[in-house]
Write a protein that holds these residues in place. Structure first.
Motif, PDB file in Angstrom:
ATOM      1  N   ALA A   8      33.374  49.484  67.911  1.00 31.05           N
ATOM      2  CA  ALA A   8      32.253  48.743  68.974  1.00 31.05           C
ATOM      3  C   ALA A   8      31.277  48.706  68.677  1.00 31.05           C
ATOM      4  O   ALA A   8      30.202  49.283  68.247  1.00 31.05           O
ATOM      5  N   ASN A   9      30.115  47.700  69.151  1.00 32.49           N
ATOM      6  CA  ASN A   9      28.919  47.529  69.912  1.00 32.49           C
ATOM      7  C   ASN A   9      28.543  47.902  70.787  1.00 32.49           C
ATOM      8  O   ASN A   9      27.776  47.511  71.575  1.00 32.49           O
ATOM      9  N   GLY A  10      29.400  49.045  72.030  1.00 38.77           N
ATOM     10  CA  GLY A  10      29.232  49.381  72.863  1.00 38.77           C
ATOM     11  C   GLY A  10      30.464  50.105  73.200  1.00 38.77           C
ATOM     12  O   GLY A  10      31.687  49.073  73.290  1.00 38.77           O
ATOM     13  N   GLU A  11      30.915  51.066  73.830  1.00 38.09           N
ATOM     14  CA  GLU A  11      31.951  51.472  74.715  1.00 38.09           C
ATOM     15  C   GLU A  11      31.825  51.592  75.918  1.00 38.09           C
ATOM     16  O   GLU A  11      31.106  52.275  76.312  1.00 38.09           O
ATOM     17  N   ILE A  12      33.334  51.319  76.487  1.00 41.27           N
ATOM     18  CA  ILE A  12      33.243  51.149  78.345  1.00 41.27           C
ATOM     19  C   ILE A  12      33.691  52.570  78.210  1.00 41.27           C
ATOM     20  O   ILE A  12      35.005  52.688  78.303  1.00 41.27           O
ATOM     21  N   SER A  13      33.829  53.330  79.254  1.00 38.05           N
ATOM     22  CA  SER A  13      34.986  54.121  80.348  1.00 38.05           C
ATOM     23  C   SER A  13      33.742  54.134  81.455  1.00 38.05           C
ATOM     24  O   SER A  13      32.766  54.439  81.927  1.00 38.05           O
ATOM     25  N   HIS A  14      35.109  54.426  82.450  1.00 35.43           N
ATOM     26  CA  HIS A  14      34.651  54.350  83.608  1.00 35.43           C
ATOM     27  C   HIS A  14      34.782  52.694  84.275  1.00 35.43           C
ATOM     28  O   HIS A  14      35.319  52.055  84.349  1.00 35.43           O
ATOM     29  N   ASN A  15      32.692  52.663  84.354  1.00 37.21           N
ATOM     30  CA  ASN A  15      32.537  51.511  85.152  1.00 37.21           C
ATOM     31  C   ASN A  15      31.273  51.460  84.392  1.00 37.21           C
ATOM     32  O   ASN A  15      30.435  50.957  84.746  1.00 37.21           O
ATOM     33  N   ARG A  16      30.798  52.352  82.655  1.00 36.00           N
ATOM     34  CA  ARG A  16      30.208  52.323  82.618  1.00 36.00           C
ATOM     35  C   ARG A  16      29.736  51.529  80.531  1.00 36.00           C
ATOM     36  O   ARG A  16      31.049  51.851  80.152  1.00 36.00           O
ATOM     37  N   LEU A  17      28.807  51.078  80.531  1.00 31.16           N
ATOM     38  CA  LEU A  17      28.297  50.878  79.112  1.00 31.16           C
ATOM     39  C   LEU A  17      28.037  52.082  78.286  1.00 31.16           C
ATOM     40  O   LEU A  17      26.356  52.281  78.583  1.00 31.16           O
ATOM     41  N   TYR A  18      28.539  52.284  77.013  1.00 33.35           N
ATOM     42  CA  TYR A  18      28.132  53.272  76.433  1.00 33.35           C
ATOM     43  C   TYR A  18      27.269  53.067  75.191  1.00 33.35           C
ATOM     44  O   TYR A  18      28.192  52.000  75.159  1.00 33.35           O
ATOM     45  N   GLY A  19      26.923  53.716  74.795  1.00 33.26           N
ATOM     46  CA  GLY A  19      26.099  53.933  72.911  1.00 33.26           C
ATOM     47  C   GLY A  19      26.567  54.871  72.275  1.00 33.26           C
ATOM     48  O   GLY A  19      26.599  56.308  73.101  1.00 33.26           O
ATOM     49  N   TYR A  20      26.932  55.099  70.774  1.00 33.05           N
ATOM     50  CA  TYR A  20      27.289  56.699  70.109  1.00 33.05           C
ATOM     51  C   TYR A  20      28.400  57.614  70.812  1.00 33.05           C
ATOM     52  O   TYR A  20      28.881  58.309  70.452  1.00 33.05           O
ATOM     53  N   THR A  21      29.011  56.783  71.407  1.00 31.27           N
ATOM     54  CA  THR A  21      30.284  57.206  71.942  1.00 31.27           C
ATOM     55  C   THR A  21      31.533  56.918  71.301  1.00 31.27           C
ATOM     56  O   THR A  21      31.901  56.209  70.484  1.00 31.27           O
ATOM     57  N   GLY A  22      32.979  58.317  71.826  1.00 28.56           N
ATOM     58  CA  GLY A  22      34.335  57.458  71.559  1.00 28.56           C
ATOM     59  C   GLY A  22      34.866  57.758  72.770  1.00 28.56           C
ATOM     60  O   GLY A  22      34.565  58.407  73.214  1.00 28.56           O
ATOM     61  N   VAL A  23      35.981  56.744  72.771  1.00 28.36           N
ATOM     62  CA  VAL A  23      36.921  57.072  74.696  1.00 28.36           C
ATOM     63  C   VAL A  23      38.715  56.538  74.030  1.00 28.36           C
ATOM     64  O   VAL A  23      38.368  55.425  73.058  1.00 28.36           O
ATOM     65  N   LEU A  24      38.867  57.332  74.127  1.00 33.75           N
ATOM     66  CA  LEU A  24      40.451  57.614  73.713  1.00 33.75           C
ATOM     67  C   LEU A  24      41.583  57.162  74.863  1.00 33.75           C
ATOM     68  O   LEU A  24      40.388  58.402  76.130  1.00 33.75           O
ATOM     69  N   THR A  25      41.833  56.780  75.007  1.00 32.45           N
ATOM     70  CA  THR A  25      43.097  56.656  76.345  1.00 32.45           C
ATOM     71  C   THR A  25      44.898  57.146  75.562  1.00 32.45           C
ATOM     72  O   THR A  25      45.342  56.403  73.935  1.00 32.45           O
ATOM     73  N   LEU A  26      45.649  57.493  75.544  1.00 27.12           N
ATOM     74  CA  LEU A  26      46.636  57.766  75.134  1.00 27.12           C
ATOM     75  C   LEU A  26      46.941  57.680  76.414  1.00 27.12           C
ATOM     76  O   LEU A  26      48.084  57.249  77.599  1.00 27.12           O
ATOM     77  N   PHE A  27      48.245  56.763  75.613  1.00 31.27           N
ATOM     78  CA  PHE A  27      50.656  56.379  76.800  1.00 31.27           C
ATOM     79  C   PHE A  27      50.469  57.369  76.851  1.00 31.27           C
ATOM     80  O   PHE A  27      51.432  57.857  75.493  1.00 31.27           O
ATOM     81  N   GLY A  28      51.950  57.638  77.745  1.00 32.79           N
ATOM     82  CA  GLY A  28      52.956  58.781  77.400  1.00 32.79           C
ATOM     83  C   GLY A  28      53.780  58.185  77.900  1.00 32.79           C
ATOM     84  O   GLY A  28      54.004  57.343  78.247  1.00 32.79           O
TER      85      GLY A  28
END
Length: 367
Positions: free
Chosen positions: A347-367
């Motif tokens: 991505a050209n920017g990653e989103i987590s919680h309520n913020r736009l980040y850079g240089y990050t990885g955001v992982l979401t798992l479904f159980g």
């Protein structure tokens, strides 16, 4: 018994061959599949309408979300700057998710039906100047406060999927509280020293930290070798701006845009003000691996259920650029958590919680 989601990925210069290869991997489509995740390389950006129509018809899955990216990823594999696609078929009760229509401006959120929304997974258009505002407002409207996702990346046109092909804003899918999930962020950087209080600043130029000249503080922390030749610090040294209220110590990573040795000033890629906190950090392969491992240990404990599937949003500056070799980032995830169904994009920017980040990885798992 928990049944994993179906997923597939394929690389090919011809999208029809890649799509057919994915269908062969998917095999029989379960009747319980209700939501498709589709990520395609920007090489296929112009064919996204046709690709989406193909998968809707071939699978019978009615709802879809996804994005175009300069690369896509799946369990143990990365296709960065190569024509490819990754697809996953999620099995959710129809009452437990709803599609988020395209949001171009914050007032669009009030018009959307968010009454049962607990968690949002979204994709955004980097050309929309109000993306951060949209993320914050959407976060305030979902009961968990969590929005995760990524901004489309492309060497051409960007586009997202929300049942149809859309662009110009934020779109995606909303999940109810009944959906078991866990999400975590990995920063990809390591702090060099403690947090400092900004004591003088003008817009994005920092004059002093803890009442000391900003450049002097930076030189102290980056070490003598880099301090003698600040040009060598470019692309290696960054600033971190701590996120207020974060219980996991998250911070926004921003570039150092320049320094003024005569006046001891440091220009950063974010508007700052006296009273804000700042820390200097480094970005290298070992820092990225260490932080990713920390995140994977935490999210594995957080989910507390077998993983049915996952979605990963990685910065386009990560992958082999950060980890040295192709597939390393995705192999680390697989090695830590197992070979479960996983798809995503760079991505050209990653989103987590309520913020736009850079240089990050955001992982979401479904159980």
């Amino acid at each position: 018994m928990t049944i994993p989601f179906k997923f597939a990925h394929a690389g090919d210069a011809d999208w029809t061959r890649a799509a057919q290869a994915c269908m062969a991997q998917l095999g029989a489509i379960p009747s319980a599949a209700t939501l498709g995740f589709l990520y395609v390389s920007d090489a296929f950006g112009g064919e996204l309408d046709a690709i989406l129509a193909f998968f809707k018809s071939a699978t019978g899955v009615p709802h879809w979300t996804g994005s175009v990216g300069v690369g896509v990823c799946a369990s143990g594999v990365e296709y960065l700057e190569a024509p490819a696609m990754a697809v996953m078929l999620g099995e959710f009760e129809p009452a437990d998710f709803s599609m988020l229509p395209l949001l171009r401006a914050p007032q669009d959120i009030d018009a959307a039906a968010l009454s049962d929304a607990y968690f949002a997974m979204v994709h955004g258009d980097p050309a929309n100047t109000r993306i951060q505002e949209l993320i914050e407002d959407l976060s305030a409207h979902v009961s968990s406060g969590f929005v995760v996702g990524g901004l489309s990346s492309s060497r051409g046109e960007t586009a997202q999927i929300s049942d149809g092909v859309v662009s110009g804003g934020l779109s995606g899918v909303l999940f109810s509280e009944r959906v078991k999930l866990a999400t975590r962020l990995t920063q990809g950087v390591s702090p060099l020293g403690p947090r400092h209080r900004i004591t003088a600043a003008n817009k994005n130029v920092v004059g002093s930290l803890d009442h000391r000249p900003a450049l002097d503080v930076m030189k102290d922390e980056i070490g003598e070798v880099l301090a003698r030749d600040l040009r060598r610090a470019a692309g290696y040294i960054f600033v971190g701006l701590p996120v207020r209220g974060s219980d996991t110590g998250d911070y926004l990573v921003r570039n150092i845009l320049g320094v003024d040795p005569q006046n001891n000033l440091v220009a950063v890629g974010e508007i700052v003000a006296p009273g804000d906190e700042l820390l200097f950090c480094r970005r290298d392969q070992q820092s990225a691996e260490d932080d990713l491992q920390r995140m994977l240990a935490a999210i594995g404990a957080q989910l507390n259920a077998p993983i049915r599937g996952g979605v990963y949003y990685s910065c386009l500056g990560r992958g082999q650029h950060m980890f040295g070799v192709q597939n390393r980032e995705m192999e680390l995830i697989r090695d830590a958590l197992g070979d479960f169904p996983l798809v995503g994009f760079f991505a050209n920017g990653e989103i987590s919680h309520n913020r736009l980040y850079g240089y990050t990885g955001v992982l979401t798992l479904f159980g």
